[in-house]
Design a protein around this motif. Structure first.
Motif, PDB file in Angstrom:
ATOM      1  N   ALA A 174       0.919  -1.129   0.035  1.00  0.00           N
ATOM      2  CA  ALA A 174       0.066   0.009  -0.047  1.00  0.00           C
ATOM      3  C   ALA A 174       0.920   1.277   0.028  1.00  0.00           C
ATOM      4  CB  ALA A 174      -0.838   0.202   1.220  1.00  0.00           C
ATOM      5  N   PRO A 175       0.404   2.277  -0.627  1.00  0.00           N
ATOM      6  CA  PRO A 175       1.228   3.489  -0.909  1.00  0.00           C
ATOM      7  C   PRO A 175       1.154   4.347   0.677  1.00  0.00           C
ATOM      8  CG  PRO A 175      -0.582   3.858  -1.942  1.00  0.00           C
ATOM      9  CD  PRO A 175      -0.885   2.249  -1.544  1.00  0.00           C
ATOM     10  N   GLY A 176       2.256   5.414   0.769  1.00  0.00           N
ATOM     11  CA  GLY A 176       1.939   6.027   1.815  1.00  0.00           C
ATOM     12  C   GLY A 176       1.335   7.448   1.636  1.00  0.00           C
ATOM     13  N   GLU A 177       1.393   8.147   2.600  1.00  0.00           N
ATOM     14  CA  GLU A 177       0.632   9.601   2.328  1.00  0.00           C
ATOM     15  C   GLU A 177       1.231  10.685   1.526  1.00  0.00           C
ATOM     16  OE1 GLU A 177      -2.355  10.479   3.664  1.00  0.00           O
ATOM     17  OE2 GLU A 177      -2.812   8.630   4.690  1.00  0.00           O
ATOM     18  N   SER A 178       2.719  10.283   1.307  1.00  0.00           N
ATOM     19  CA  SER A 178       3.438  11.179   0.512  1.00  0.00           C
ATOM     20  C   SER A 178       2.847  11.011  -0.875  1.00  0.00           C
ATOM     21  CB  SER A 178       4.942  10.955   0.502  1.00  0.00           C
ATOM     22  OG  SER A 178       5.129   9.556   0.098  1.00  0.00           O
ATOM     23  N   LEU A 179       2.150   9.932  -1.551  1.00  0.00           N
ATOM     24  CA  LEU A 179       1.976   9.612  -2.813  1.00  0.00           C
ATOM     25  C   LEU A 179       0.932  10.683  -3.316  1.00  0.00           C
ATOM     26  CD1 LEU A 179       2.313   7.900  -5.428  1.00  0.00           C
ATOM     27  CD2 LEU A 179       0.368   6.490  -4.389  1.00  0.00           C
ATOM     28  N   LYS A 180       0.183  11.203  -2.364  1.00  0.00           N
ATOM     29  CA  LYS A 180      -0.925  12.018  -2.543  1.00  0.00           C
ATOM     30  C   LYS A 180      -0.672  13.387  -3.014  1.00  0.00           C
ATOM     31  CE  LYS A 180      -4.495   9.583   0.584  1.00  0.00           C
ATOM     32  NZ  LYS A 180      -5.070   9.910   1.844  1.00  0.00           N
ATOM     33  N   THR A 181       0.536  13.724  -2.666  1.00  0.00           N
ATOM     34  CA  THR A 181       1.165  15.112  -2.639  1.00  0.00           C
ATOM     35  C   THR A 181       2.456  15.038  -3.994  1.00  0.00           C
ATOM     36  OG1 THR A 181       2.875  14.813  -1.157  1.00  0.00           O
ATOM     37  CG2 THR A 181       0.977  16.067  -0.269  1.00  0.00           C
ATOM     38  N   SER A 182       2.577  13.811  -4.383  1.00  0.00           N
ATOM     39  CA  SER A 182       3.625  13.880  -5.619  1.00  0.00           C
ATOM     40  C   SER A 182       2.996  13.834  -6.895  1.00  0.00           C
ATOM     41  CB  SER A 182       4.343  12.345  -5.389  1.00  0.00           C
ATOM     42  OG  SER A 182       4.940  12.292  -4.267  1.00  0.00           O
ATOM     43  N   PRO A 183       3.734  14.452  -7.823  1.00  0.00           N
ATOM     44  CA  PRO A 183       2.991  14.934  -9.089  1.00  0.00           C
ATOM     45  C   PRO A 183       2.919  13.435  -9.788  1.00  0.00           C
ATOM     46  CG  PRO A 183       5.298  15.470  -9.166  1.00  0.00           C
ATOM     47  CD  PRO A 183       4.934  15.091  -7.657  1.00  0.00           C
ATOM     48  N   LEU A 184       1.717  13.223 -10.561  1.00  0.00           N
ATOM     49  CA  LEU A 184       1.202  12.052 -11.177  1.00  0.00           C
ATOM     50  C   LEU A 184       2.399  11.541 -12.039  1.00  0.00           C
ATOM     51  CD1 LEU A 184      -0.890  10.007 -11.279  1.00  0.00           C
ATOM     52  CD2 LEU A 184      -2.228  11.196 -12.771  1.00  0.00           C
ATOM     53  N   LEU A 185       2.361  12.280 -13.432  1.00  0.00           N
ATOM     54  CA  LEU A 185       3.452  11.823 -14.377  1.00  0.00           C
ATOM     55  C   LEU A 185       4.674  11.219 -14.131  1.00  0.00           C
ATOM     56  CD1 LEU A 185       2.217  13.927 -17.196  1.00  0.00           C
ATOM     57  CD2 LEU A 185       1.205  11.796 -16.621  1.00  0.00           C
ATOM     58  N   PRO A 186       5.392  12.064 -13.223  1.00  0.00           N
ATOM     59  CA  PRO A 186       6.831  11.592 -12.939  1.00  0.00           C
ATOM     60  C   PRO A 186       6.658  10.217 -12.207  1.00  0.00           C
ATOM     61  CG  PRO A 186       6.697  13.883 -12.649  1.00  0.00           C
ATOM     62  CD  PRO A 186       5.181  13.445 -12.846  1.00  0.00           C
ATOM     63  N   VAL A 187       5.702  10.021 -10.915  1.00  0.00           N
ATOM     64  CA  VAL A 187       5.465   8.900 -10.487  1.00  0.00           C
ATOM     65  C   VAL A 187       5.210   7.723 -11.196  1.00  0.00           C
ATOM     66  CG1 VAL A 187       3.969   7.730  -8.572  1.00  0.00           C
ATOM     67  CG2 VAL A 187       4.885  10.010  -8.329  1.00  0.00           C
ATOM     68  N   LEU A 188       4.257   7.855 -12.222  1.00  0.00           N
ATOM     69  CA  LEU A 188       3.990   6.856 -13.295  1.00  0.00           C
ATOM     70  C   LEU A 188       4.920   6.414 -14.053  1.00  0.00           C
ATOM     71  CD1 LEU A 188       0.158   7.961 -14.204  1.00  0.00           C
ATOM     72  CD2 LEU A 188       0.798   6.120 -12.609  1.00  0.00           C
ATOM     73  N   GLY A 189       5.873   7.272 -14.293  1.00  0.00           N
ATOM     74  CA  GLY A 189       7.003   7.105 -15.194  1.00  0.00           C
ATOM     75  C   GLY A 189       8.065   6.191 -14.478  1.00  0.00           C
ATOM     76  N   GLY A 190       8.253   6.453 -13.154  1.00  0.00           N
ATOM     77  CA  GLY A 190       8.974   5.705 -12.177  1.00  0.00           C
ATOM     78  C   GLY A 190       8.353   4.263 -12.069  1.00  0.00           C
ATOM     79  N   LEU A 191       7.184   4.300 -11.914  1.00  0.00           N
ATOM     80  CA  LEU A 191       6.455   2.697 -11.754  1.00  0.00           C
ATOM     81  C   LEU A 191       6.353   2.180 -12.686  1.00  0.00           C
ATOM     82  CD1 LEU A 191       3.114   3.886  -9.513  1.00  0.00           C
ATOM     83  CD2 LEU A 191       5.361   2.953  -8.558  1.00  0.00           C
ATOM     84  N   LEU A 192       6.494   2.578 -14.173  1.00  0.00           N
ATOM     85  CA  LEU A 192       6.509   1.826 -15.477  1.00  0.00           C
ATOM     86  C   LEU A 192       7.987   1.326 -15.426  1.00  0.00           C
ATOM     87  CD1 LEU A 192       5.404   1.163 -18.099  1.00  0.00           C
ATOM     88  CD2 LEU A 192       6.458   3.244 -19.000  1.00  0.00           C
ATOM     89  N   LEU A 193       8.826   2.129 -15.124  1.00  0.00           N
ATOM     90  CA  LEU A 193      10.351   1.302 -15.018  1.00  0.00           C
ATOM     91  C   LEU A 193      10.397   0.185 -14.216  1.00  0.00           C
ATOM     92  CD1 LEU A 193      13.252   1.598 -16.145  1.00  0.00           C
ATOM     93  CD2 LEU A 193      13.504   3.179 -14.226  1.00  0.00           C
ATOM     94  N   VAL A 194       9.720   0.602 -12.890  1.00  0.00           N
ATOM     95  CA  VAL A 194       9.613  -0.795 -12.036  1.00  0.00           C
ATOM     96  C   VAL A 194       9.028  -1.884 -12.336  1.00  0.00           C
ATOM     97  CG1 VAL A 194       8.800  -1.331  -9.733  1.00  0.00           C
ATOM     98  CG2 VAL A 194      10.074   0.921 -10.154  1.00  0.00           C
ATOM     99  N   GLY A 195       7.888  -1.496 -13.311  1.00  0.00           N
ATOM    100  CA  GLY A 195       7.263  -2.898 -13.896  1.00  0.00           C
ATOM    101  C   GLY A 195       7.943  -3.478 -14.721  1.00  0.00           C
ATOM    102  N   LEU A 196       8.865  -2.736 -15.675  1.00  0.00           N
ATOM    103  CA  LEU A 196       9.699  -3.574 -16.576  1.00  0.00           C
ATOM    104  C   LEU A 196      10.780  -4.130 -15.992  1.00  0.00           C
ATOM    105  CD1 LEU A 196       9.907  -0.341 -19.145  1.00  0.00           C
ATOM    106  CD2 LEU A 196       8.519  -2.522 -19.263  1.00  0.00           C
ATOM    107  N   VAL A 197      11.345  -3.647 -14.781  1.00  0.00           N
ATOM    108  CA  VAL A 197      12.383  -4.451 -14.264  1.00  0.00           C
ATOM    109  C   VAL A 197      11.631  -5.537 -13.574  1.00  0.00           C
ATOM    110  CG1 VAL A 197      14.101  -4.230 -12.256  1.00  0.00           C
ATOM    111  CG2 VAL A 197      13.740  -2.557 -14.093  1.00  0.00           C
TER     112      VAL A 197
END
Length: 563
Positions: free
Chosen positions: A39-62
């Protein structure tokens, strides 16, 4: 389709579908759950969406690449395999499963299981390796034993139930374990190369575990948000891949031992890694409270009901004191983020803007700013104690002066009845409490309880060795005069008094004392003139004045009512 390809394809499909769903919903939570697996933490709500999704896409590929490596299974059998190699392959896959699958067991149990699996793998590796000599394998076992024992000790310290390890010993143990982990991994990779059955790709993945660790530390140092830090830590999967590839290629036949030559670039990177591990960060110790952060032992941090004072805290300890004061165990936020917020609050405070942080906390970061409007926060505890003592002394002296003025206004209501054993003082009944005469050596707690348990209380109540006088008023001072007589006084007289009552009191020690009435510390004499025995108390009372006569209770004493 092979199982490894199916797992990788399914992981890719889930990754792309979750990212698409996150884009539609406008929140990164679906992609986070699909790629990070918690489960994500509270900081995810304040983080910009597109950079976070880009990082999560890289995590999914790895993750997909990792699953493809993990589900390949053993390589085709080339020749006869020793039983130790079979057990080693099983233990390596068990290590992978243990590290990959979340566990909900207690921390000490998880620690023991993980160390047993890794120690078993190290022992079996020394039995399977063919290239290195006996001395090399013995050294590898020794390094593995040091790593296992040290990790077990550190795990006990990190457990909140076991808080017995001193901070200096803890840091020394952490350093030894870090060096043992580094040396053991280098020895394993060199031994794999000399053994000859493992491919160059497997060995390169093993060397890449060092690079992935430095990547995580670099991201932790450059970012101040726990979301980016967690994404970087989730990409540290090369160790799992190395374990899986090592197990996969165990079925190959060892080749002629290769010469023990290590590429110059690898040696340089290893030297820099070891140097950084020994030297450590510039600001020691570095606290970390992220979800995979390495925490300091409890002995290196403190808990206070109030923040420590700046003047009581050495300058090099103030950052740590600030972190220990503001961090909450259930809050997922990095040290850098805490420092960033604190320093930003200092800037706003200097501009006169409202801030939520307490000035006592900000004083640890910017004392010169806070001290302009809150100079008291820069005082030490000793200075505050001295200031409070001066205030208390001044208040007591003021009370004594007022009490002396009140005492001076009191007069003896029966001056014709003189005795050397008498005193007069003023008494304020601030707390609706009576004053008392009691035997100094007697325990009067039961007598007092018995008096207070009565339904109605008269102006004079006695029991045993205690007498309580319920005559004072909270609205004015009562002048109390007590006289100790050697024999019975003249008969009772009521003129000028509202009430006149008598009662007996017993003094087995021969010392009857009046409690201190006035802040001026007026001393009353011993009221038991004839030593141990029974005494008679006669109380004359009217507003603002009490007269108490104390004399021996004789048989022939006259106890009738006077005029």
């Amino acid at each position: 389709m092979h199982l490894s390809r199916s797992a990788a394809s399914a992981s890719l499909a889930v990754t792309f579908a979750s990212i698409a769903l996150s884009l539609v919903l406008g929140t990164a939570t679906p992609a986070w759950l699909a790629t990070m697996w918690y489960a994500p933490g509270e900081s995810l709500k304040t983080s910009p969406l597109l950079p976070v999704l880009g990082g999560l896409l890289l995590v999914g590929l790895v993750n997909s690449w990792m699953l493809w490596q993990l589900f390949r299974g053993p390589a085709p059998l080339v020749g006869p395999v020793r039983r130790a190699a079979t057990w080693l392959r099983l233990i390596l896959y068990a290590n992978v499963a243990w590290l990959l699958i979340p566990s909900f067991l207690p921390s000490p149990v998880e620690l023991v299981i993980g160390l047993v699996l890794w120690a078993s793998a190290l022992v079996l590796i020394t039995m399977v390796l063919t290239g290195p000599g006996r001395a090399f394998r013995s050294a590898l076992l020794l390094v593995g034993a040091v790593e296992t024992a040290g990790s077990f000790a550190i795990g006990l310290v990190d457990d909140p139930v076991s808080r017995f390890f001193p901070g200096t010993a803890y840091r020394a143990t952490v350093l030894v374990v870090e060096v043992a982990v580094f040396a053991g991994m280098v020895m394993l990779l060199l031994a794999q190369r000399r053994d000859g059955r493992w491919s160059r790709a497997t060995i390169l993945v093993g060397w890449g575990t060092f690079a992935s660790g430095f990547l995580v530390e670099l991201v932790d140092g450059l970012t101040s948000g726990s979301t980016i830090e967690s994404i970087a830590e989730a990409m540290d999967v090369l160790f799992l891949v190395w374990l899986a590839r090592t197990a996969h290629e165990l079925n190959r036949e060892p080749r002629r031992p290769a010469p023990l030559r290590v590429p110059a670039a690898v040696m340089a990177a290893a030297s820099v890694s070891l140097l950084m591990m020994i030297v450590g960060p510039e600001n020691r110790p570095r606290l970390s409270y992220t979800w995979q952060g390495e925490q300091l032992p409890p002995s290196d941090c403190w808990t206070w009901r109030d923040p420590p004072r700046v003047a009581d805290t050495p300058a090099h300890e103030r950052d740590r004191a600030y972190l220990c004061s503001v961090n909450k165990p259930d809050r997922d936020i990095s040290d850098q983020a805490l420092f960033s917020r604190g320093r930003a609050a200092c800037v706003r405070f200097a501009r006169g803007e409202p801030v939520k942080a307490r000035p006592a906390l900000l004083a640890l970061l910017c004392p010169e700013v806070i001290g302009r409007s809150h100079p008291d926060l820069l005082l030490s505890s000793a200075q505050l104690a001295q200031r409070q003592k001066e205030k208390d002394d001044l208040a007591r002296e003021q009370m004594r002066r007022e009490a002396r003025r009140e005492d001076a206004l009191c007069r003896d209501p029966w001056p014709a009845l003189r005795t050397r054993f008498q005193a007069t003082a003023s008494y304020y009944d601030w707390d609706a409490q009576p004053y008392a005469i009691h035997d100094k050596e007697a325990d009067t707690s039961e007598d007092s309880d018995a008096i207070w348990d009565e339904e109605t209380l008269d102006p004079l109540e006695t029991r045993g060795a205690l007498a309580l006088f319920f005559t004072p008023s909270q609205d004015w001072a009562t002048c109390v005069t007590a006289k100790a007589l050697g024999s019975a006084p003249p008969p009772l007289r009521r003129r000028g008094w509202d009430e006149v009552v008598e009662a007996d009191i017993v003094s087995e020690s021969g010392r009857l004392v009046m409690q201190t009435l006035s802040a001026s510390k007026v001393r009353f004499p011993d009221l038991a003139r004839n030593g141990p025995g029974r005494y008679r108390l006669r109380l004359y009372t009217r507003p603002e004045q009490d007269l108490i006569l104390v004399y021996p209770a004789g048989r022939g004493e006259r106890r009738g009512q006077g005029p």
